[in-house]
Every structure is written in structure tokens, then in C-alpha cells.
Enzyme design. Structure first.
Site, PDB file in Angstrom:
ATOM      1  N   SER A   1       0.946  -1.222  -0.010  1.00  0.00           N
ATOM      2  CA  SER A   1       0.120  -0.048   0.032  1.00  0.00           C
ATOM      3  C   SER A   1       0.824   1.146  -0.138  1.00  0.00           C
ATOM      4  CB  SER A   1      -0.867  -0.143   1.271  1.00  0.00           C
ATOM      5  OG  SER A   1      -0.151   0.297   2.405  1.00  0.00           O
TER       6      SER A   1
ATOM      7  N   GLU B   1      -4.100  -4.758  -7.816  1.00  0.00           N
ATOM      8  CA  GLU B   1      -3.704  -4.178  -9.372  1.00  0.00           C
ATOM      9  C   GLU B   1      -4.468  -4.956 -10.288  1.00  0.00           C
ATOM     10  OE1 GLU B   1      -2.522  -1.340  -9.213  1.00  0.00           O
ATOM     11  OE2 GLU B   1      -1.795  -1.130  -6.923  1.00  0.00           O
TER      12      GLU B   1
ATOM     13  N   CYS C   1     -10.057  14.663  -2.378  1.00  0.00           N
ATOM     14  CA  CYS C   1      -9.614  15.627  -3.647  1.00  0.00           C
ATOM     15  C   CYS C   1      -8.494  16.570  -3.195  1.00  0.00           C
ATOM     16  CB  CYS C   1     -10.652  16.248  -4.166  1.00  0.00           C
ATOM     17  SG  CYS C   1     -10.331  17.542  -5.456  1.00  0.00           S
TER      18      CYS C   1
END
Ligand code: TMP
Ligand code: MG
Length: 197
Positions: A57, A89, A145
């Protein structure tokens, strides 16, 4: 009142980069190490960012596994006594991974996969739509964000600090130097010619 699942199912952990997908995958398999279950973990060889073979991670958690080129290699490692298969992944694998996960789940195994639902363009990534729709359990995580600190559901690719062009290649292995988590409003894709979408 919920019914229990029959043995054998698919779990998908998805969302943008920096949402904690690999962390959540490692948390689930670490918890399972307290059971007598046999666990095997895989990731595509192309992801060598933090470790050659361990699922890793961004925060530094690791779980030892096998790095493979082709998802069909998974089958050569799976014996009858394997109970849990973890794949990180998973967006990088070919569509063949979908049937492999289905076959493993049909054989009674718990299949836990983690991967990006969307590429840097905001388009579905590789086999993810197929996996998400076939899974019994889907966990969609959000990041923060980098522009507004609201929930991020997209991944912004930045090349020399500028938003990537829609025609850039889909695969570019990287982390903070090339990518940021963004919300819908602040996710930018340039269309050839430098126009923003
Ligand atoms: P992560 O989800 O574990 O943070 O890693 C995602 C990997 O996918 C990382 O190596 C960057 C890569 N990637 C692409 O190759 N293409 C893309 O469009 C995006 C968003 C990420
Ligand atoms: Mg990850």
C-alpha cells in the site's frame, strides 16, 4: 435478516488511487491469517513500485505474494487446499482474469480483488466493469480531492504538473509524482490540442 453466502464468492475493492484499496485488501487477508485458511496473494509484475512481489500500500503495508506476468499463471499456484485468493492491481490484467475469478469462486474459494475502477481519463479500466458486476460484494472507496478536500472518485494524471492528454497511454505505473486523487469537479482530461474537458 441476511442469509450467509454459499462458499465461493468474489469481493471487489475499488475506487481511485490513494483511497486505501491495497490497505483494505491487506487488512482482509491479515484478518484471515487468524483462521486456518490457506491464503495466496498475487499482483501483476508490472507493479514494482514498492516491492517486487509483495502486495503493497502507499502507506507501507505489505503482504507477501507472487508477481506474475499473465493472469493464467495464478492457476498453476492454486491447489485444492487454497481457500482465499487475493489479487491486487487487478485492472492491469487481461479480460481472462474475469473467468479465472469466476472459476475459482465456483470452486468454493473466496476471491478478493482490488483495482482501479477508472483510468486517468475517467473511463472504465480493463476487466473492472466485468469483475464489479459479477462480484457478490463490492466496496467502493473514496480518497480526498487534492484541490477541494471533498471525496475523490477519480484519479488525475499529471505530466510535468499538467493534466495528461486523453490520447496518452492507459498504463503508466506511478504514485504521487504522476497522480492525484480528484473529485468529479476537479478531474481534468486534456483533449489533443490542450482543450480541457
Ligand atoms: P494504486 O491504485 O495502488 O494506487 O495504483 C494504481 C496503479 O495504476 C499505479 O501504478 C498507477 C497506475 N495507473 C495507470 O497505469 N493508468 C491510469 O490511468 C491510472 C489512473 C493509474
Ligand atoms: Mg494499491
Amino acid at each position: 435478516m441476511y442469509q450467509q453466502y454459499q462458499s465461493g464468492w468474489i469481493e471487489v475493492i475499488t475506487g481511485p488511487m490513494f483511497a486505501g484499496k491495497s490497505e483494505e485488501l491487506i487488512r482482509r487477508v491479515n484478518t484471515l491469517t487468524y483462521t486456518k485458511k490457506k491464503i495466496m496473494a498475487f499482483k501483476p509484475k508490472i507493479d514494482d513500485r514498492y516491492d517486487k512481489s509483495a502486495i503493497s500500500s502507499h502507506s507501507g503495508m505489505k503482504y507477501q505474494g507472487y508477481a506474475i506476468n499473465d493472469c493464467k499463471e495464478i492457476l498453476s499456484y492454486i491447489t485444492d487446499d487454497v481457500d482465499v485468493i487475493a489479487i491486487d492491481e487487478v485492472q492491469f490484467f487481461s479480460d481472462e482474469i474475469v473467468q479465472i475469478c469466476e472459476d475459482l469462486a465456483n470452486a468454493g474459494k473466496r476471491v478478493i480483488v482490488a483495482g482501479l475502477d477508472l483510468d486517468f481519463r475517467g473511463e472504465p479500466f480493463g476487466p473492472m466493469p466485468q469483475l464489479i458486476t459479477r462480484a457478490e460484494i463490492v466496496t467502493k472507496l473514496t480518497a480526498i480531492c487534492t484541490v477541494c478536500s471533498m471525496a475523490a472518485t477519480r484519479t488525475q494524471r499529471l505530466i510535468d504538473g499538467k493534466p495528461a492528454d486523453i490520447d496518452d497511454p492507459t498504463i503508466l505505473v506511478g504514485a504521487k509524482e504522476s497522480y492525484e486523487a480528484r473529485c468529479r469537479k476537479h478531474h481534468v482530461v486534456l483533449h489533443s490540442g490542450g482543450k480541457k474537458r
